[in-house]
Structures are given as structure tokens and as C-alpha cells.
Design a protein around this motif. Structure first.
Motif, PDB file in Angstrom:
ATOM      1  N   ASN A 184       0.778  -1.027   0.239  1.00 40.96           N
ATOM      2  CA  ASN A 184      -0.104  -0.145   0.623  1.00 40.96           C
ATOM      3  C   ASN A 184       0.811   1.390   0.079  1.00 40.96           C
ATOM      4  O   ASN A 184       0.017   2.597   0.125  1.00 40.96           O
ATOM      5  N   GLU A 208      -2.226  -2.742   5.409  1.00 37.19           N
ATOM      6  CA  GLU A 208      -3.166  -1.747   5.540  1.00 37.19           C
ATOM      7  C   GLU A 208      -4.454  -2.096   6.048  1.00 37.19           C
ATOM      8  O   GLU A 208      -5.845  -1.934   7.177  1.00 37.19           O
ATOM      9  N   LYS A 209      -4.643  -2.525   4.700  1.00 39.45           N
ATOM     10  CA  LYS A 209      -6.345  -3.063   4.772  1.00 39.45           C
ATOM     11  C   LYS A 209      -7.204  -4.074   6.305  1.00 39.45           C
ATOM     12  O   LYS A 209      -8.148  -4.073   6.310  1.00 39.45           O
ATOM     13  N   GLN A 210      -6.371  -4.949   5.689  1.00 37.93           N
ATOM     14  CA  GLN A 210      -6.266  -6.104   7.145  1.00 37.93           C
ATOM     15  C   GLN A 210      -6.589  -5.147   8.457  1.00 37.93           C
ATOM     16  O   GLN A 210      -8.085  -5.550   9.321  1.00 37.93           O
ATOM     17  N   SER A 258      -9.804  -3.721   8.921  1.00 39.36           N
ATOM     18  CA  SER A 258     -11.097  -4.093   8.994  1.00 39.36           C
ATOM     19  C   SER A 258     -10.625  -4.511  10.178  1.00 39.36           C
ATOM     20  O   SER A 258     -12.169  -4.661  10.871  1.00 39.36           O
ATOM     21  N   ARG A 310     -16.235  -2.189   5.349  1.00 34.57           N
ATOM     22  CA  ARG A 310     -15.151  -2.861   5.280  1.00 34.57           C
ATOM     23  C   ARG A 310     -15.178  -3.256   3.795  1.00 34.57           C
ATOM     24  O   ARG A 310     -13.934  -4.085   3.425  1.00 34.57           O
ATOM     25  N   ILE A 348     -13.035  -1.333   1.788  1.00 40.20           N
ATOM     26  CA  ILE A 348     -11.349  -0.934   2.202  1.00 40.20           C
ATOM     27  C   ILE A 348     -10.757  -1.676   0.986  1.00 40.20           C
ATOM     28  O   ILE A 348     -11.328  -3.424   0.511  1.00 40.20           O
TER      29      ILE A 348
END
Lengths: 240, 241
Positions: A106, B171-173, B176, B238, B241
């Protein structure tokens, strides 16, 4: 193509960048993956490491990288004998590019490359306050490998070939004297594969950076590699 | 055969618990009928109920945000391969301890320390969240894959920088997990009031204790709708994301 990178004394540690002597690896003494592996990679040379899946190519790369210990034998990198983990000084001279590339998904292309300088000023890096000279150098490297326009793009938005270039750019920024690349061109078309191998070749010529590249395409290997080795039947044999 | 044994055990235990007493069942039924007859919404109490929901929301949000902030360093130290093994094990044990003690017990502790009210609930949730998110975070790190660690390791990154890189990578996890924890905390904040640690649960407990079921029901319905709303919004976020 002119590949930018740190200019450093290439003579430290003798003429060989990587040497392995009688290296063996197995999960126990009965199941030996390979044995008596002897390899001597001169500075600035590109080596192709070939062999079937499961023959132990990636494992050999990880042994040279100090990620795992061999059960026998000796590994010397840039003149320093390696027993598992590297010292920090040696660590930064060896770049490891696994199949997954090890990029920070990211983050932007530029941030990924600047990570190679994070150890120089960790607190600045932690706050994202990179030194101007580092940013300039990173941009110059990106220009040399054709990714200048993508500097602010997130790496997960890039194509496979572009991601591969970012990983190599990071190795250049790191000032690596040895690059260990695990199948960097396996999933790329011929044009992309050639441009990636060109960069490795140029790194060797310009910065005396040695590269050990795991690959499957023999024609490409003949075109680009100074030497090639085959890992099969638990032995490493030289092809040319 | 097993079913018959289970039935026998259930009957014996029911006898000792007094559950086979017909009078007690009749009395329970009458109580239930009275309770249900008093379940209606008291619209005059809606402003108070919304205020209580606001308090609950703030407790849950504070607990989640502060807990996440605490869990960042805890998880970075706990994850294998970033710091030394003994340090990782020590911090992991501390995080486990924070998580193992139920939030309501942390609530009791902080009610003793700070007195009854929202502060006790907020601090209790922050600690509990820190324990839980630390586990979520370090497990996410450890799922990144050895090769990834080795590639980043070849940059000789200090542990804090290594952690930052891994946080960015996942980052996304992480977001979440934080959203999930907020939903969970909203529910937990609603019951912390039972031990005096603020939030809507405190008001519900007070109304039940004076047998004002309609008021308790009004507060209950308002928080229920609010939790549904937050769950829905969180689900949408969520997914994006």
C-alpha cells in the motif's frame, strides 16, 4: 540504459562476490535436498540458476541470503563467511528479491525505494521525512529504469513487470553488491523479461553488482547470463 | 444411549436446581406476562436514550482508538521475526493477559479506581481492545510470509521501521480489524454499565432495578437500532476497503 546506483569499492573481499563450498541442505540427514554444492560467482557477473521446481533453487538462494543455515558446508559472501544471519554491514550489501518481491503493497513506488535508506536515519524514516538527497537519488534511479512517472503510484496498482522493476530499483538504492533474484522473469512476457534482465546486466557492468537469478527459460539464460548452473538430482552442475 | 444419559443428567440437575417445581414455573410465567405488558416505547425518554447512546458511542470509540494505538507497538514487538524471541514472548504474554480478562472485570477494576461513570468504561475498553487487536495485528504480520520478511530484512531495517512497513503492507486488513473491534466494543460498552462503568447499560440497569420496564425497554430499543446501524455502515466500509 544507464542504471544509477551507489558507486563503491568493488575490490573488498576478493574477486568472488559469492562462494559456496560443499554446501548441503536437507530437512534431516535422510532427506537431502542437495549436497556438495560448489559455486563461485565473480563480481559483476550474472549467474542463471536453473532446475526443476522443487530442486532446491530457492532454498540455495535463501542459504546464500543467510535466511536459513545449510546442514553442511561453507558460504562466503563478499569475503565474509556466513553462518545463518548476516551482520548489518553485510546485510545491506546483499539484496534478496523473492518471488513475492517483498514490496510494501500500500506504499508508493518512491516510498518502497526509499525504504532502502531507512536504516541510515530511522527516526526520519519513521516520520516519513526523507532526506532530499535520498529522494533525488531515488528519482534518478527510477528515471534510469523507466519508472519516473510512476513514482507516486501505489505498487499494488502496477503491472507485474513494473513491480519487478521497483524491487530491482530498491536493490540499486540499497547499494547492493549482490542481488539474489528468485524467478524475476517467470511471469513476464519476452519484452518485459528482456528489459528486466538488461537491468541486471547493466548493474553488473556499471556497479560490479553480481546477480544470481533463478530462471527457467534456457534461451533467455543463454542470452543474458555469464554463467549458468543446473540444480538437479541433488547436485549443482555448470552448464556454461 | 448417550442421549438417554444426557437426559438423565439434565433431569437430576434440574431437580437439584429447583426447576421441577411447578409453582416456580407458574410464578415465572406471571412475572413474564407482567414484564411483557409493560414493554412499550416511552417517547418522552427518547432524548435521554439518545444521550445515553451518545455516551456509549464515545466510550466505544475511545476504547477502540486508544486500544488500537496501544496495540500498534505491542503487536510489532509480539510478532515473530521483528524483535528478539524473548521480548516477543514477554509482550505477547502481556497482550494475552489483557485479552483474557473479560472487559467487564476491567470495568469493575476501573470503577474501583475512578468511581462509577464513563471514564471507567472507556479505560476498560481501551485495555481490552489493546489485548485483542494486538493478537489480530501480530497474526496478520505473521501471515505475510517468510519471503516477505526476508526481503525487507535484507534492507537492515530497525524494528520500528520494519513494523511500519508491515503495517503499511497490511493496512487494509488492519482497518478491517479495527472496524470489527469497534462494532464489538459498541456492544460491550452497552453492558459495562451493569458494573457502573457508564454507557447505556448503566441507565437500563437503574430502570430495571426500580421495575420501570418501559423506560428500560425504550433505552434497549434505541441502542439495538443504533448497533444495527453501525453494523451496516461498518459492513459497507469494510467491503470497500
Amino acid at each position: 540504459m544507464i542504471v544509477q546506483g551507489r558507486e563503491e569499492d568493488a575490490s573488498v573481499g576478493g574477486i568472488y562476490a559469492v562462494e559456496t563450498m560443499d554446501v548441503a541442505y536437507g530437512y534431516n540427514n535422510r532427506s537431502i535436498l542437495f549436497d556438495n554444492v560448489n559455486l563461485a560467482v565473480e563480481r559483476g557477473k550474472s549467474i542463471a540458476l536453473m532446475g526443476r521446481s522443487g530442486s532446491g533453487k530457492s532454498t540455495l538462494l535463501r542459504i546464500i541470503n543467510g535466511s536459513i543455515k545449510p546442514i553442511r558446508g561453507m558460504v562466503r559472501v563478499l569475503g565474509v563467511e556466513v553462518y545463518g544471519r548476516y551482520s548489518n554491514g553485510l546485510r545491506r550489501r546483499v539484496a534478496y528479491i523473492p518471488q513475492s518481491l517483498g514490496l510494501v503493497d500500500n506504499a508508493t513506488v518512491l516510498e518502497n525505494i526509499l525504504l532502502a535508506r531507512a536504516a541510515d536515519s530511522p527516526f526520519r524514516a519513521l516520520l516519513g521525512l526523507w532526506r532530499k538527497e535520498d529522494v533525488d537519488e531515488a528519482m534518478s534511479i527510477l528515471k534510469s529504469i523507466g519508472l519516473y512517472e510512476k513514482a507516486r503510484s501505489k505498487v499494488n496498482m502496477l503491472s507485474g513487470g513494473e513491480r519487478q522493476r521497483v524491487a530491482i530499483a530498491r536493490a540499486l538504492m540499497q547499494g547492493a553488491r549482490v542481488v539474489l533474484a528468485d524467478e524475476p522473469v517467470s511471469n513476464l512476457d519476452q519484452d518485459n523479461a528482456r528489459s528486466i534482465l538488461d537491468i541486471f546486466k547493466e548493474m553488473g557492468r556499471r556497479n560490479s553488482t553480481s546477480s544470481i537469478i533463478v530462471m527457467h527459460d534456457r534461451a533467455l539464460a543463454e542470452e543474458y547470463a555469464d554463467e549458468a548452473y543446473m540444480l538437479a538430482d541433488r547436485r549443482l552442475s555448470r552448464l556454461w | 444411549m448417550v442421549v438417554w444419559v444426557l437426559i438423565l443428567i439434565a433431569l437430576i440437575l434440574a431437580y437439584f436446581l429447583g426447576l421441577v417445581d411447578l409453582d416456580s414455573w407458574l410464578k415465572a410465567s406471571r412475572n413474564l406476562a407482567t414484564f411483557v405488558s409493560e414493554l412499550y416505547i416511552r417517547f418522552d425518554l427518547l432524548p435521554d436514550a439518545l444521550h445515553a447512546v451518545g455516551e456509549t458511542f464515545i466510550i466505544a470509540l475511545f476504547g477502540t482508538v486508544v486500544g488500537a494505538l496501544i496495540s500498534y507497538p505491542l503487536s510489532a514487538i509480539s510478532a515473530q521475526g521483528i524483535t528478539s524471541r524473548w521480548l516477543s514472548l514477554t509482550v505477547r504474554t502481556i497482550a494475552n493477559m489483557l485479552r483474557t480478562v473479560p472487559a467487564i472485570f476491567w470495568g469493575i477494576l476501573f470503577v474501583v479506581m475512578f468511581g462509577p461513570g464513563n471514564v471507567a468504561g472507556a479505560v476498560a475498553l481501551a485495555l481490552y481492545t489493546a489485548g485483542y487487536l494486538s493478537k489480530f495485528f501480530y497474526e496478520t504480520f505473521e501471515n505475510v510470509g517468510k519471503e516477505h520478511y526476508e526481503a525487507l530484512g535484507s534492507l537492515a531495517l530497525p524494528w520500528m521501521m520494519m513494523a511500519k512497513a508491515l503495517f503499511k503492507h497490511t493496512e487494509k486488513q488492519m482497518m478491517s480489524h479495527i472496524m470489527f473491534m469497534f462494532e464489538y466494543n459498541l456492544r460491550t460498552a452497552s453492558i459495562l454499565g451493569i458494573v457502573g462503568a457508564g454507557g447505556i447499560g448503566y441507565y437500563i440497569t437503574q430502570y430495571v432495578s426500580i421495575l420501570n420496564y418501559a423506560a428500560a425497554f425504550t433505552f434497549f430499543i434505541v441502542i439495538l437500532l443504533f448497533v444495527f446501524l453501525v453494523d451496516g455502515v461498518s459492513y459497507i466500509i469494510r467491503r470497500r476497503i
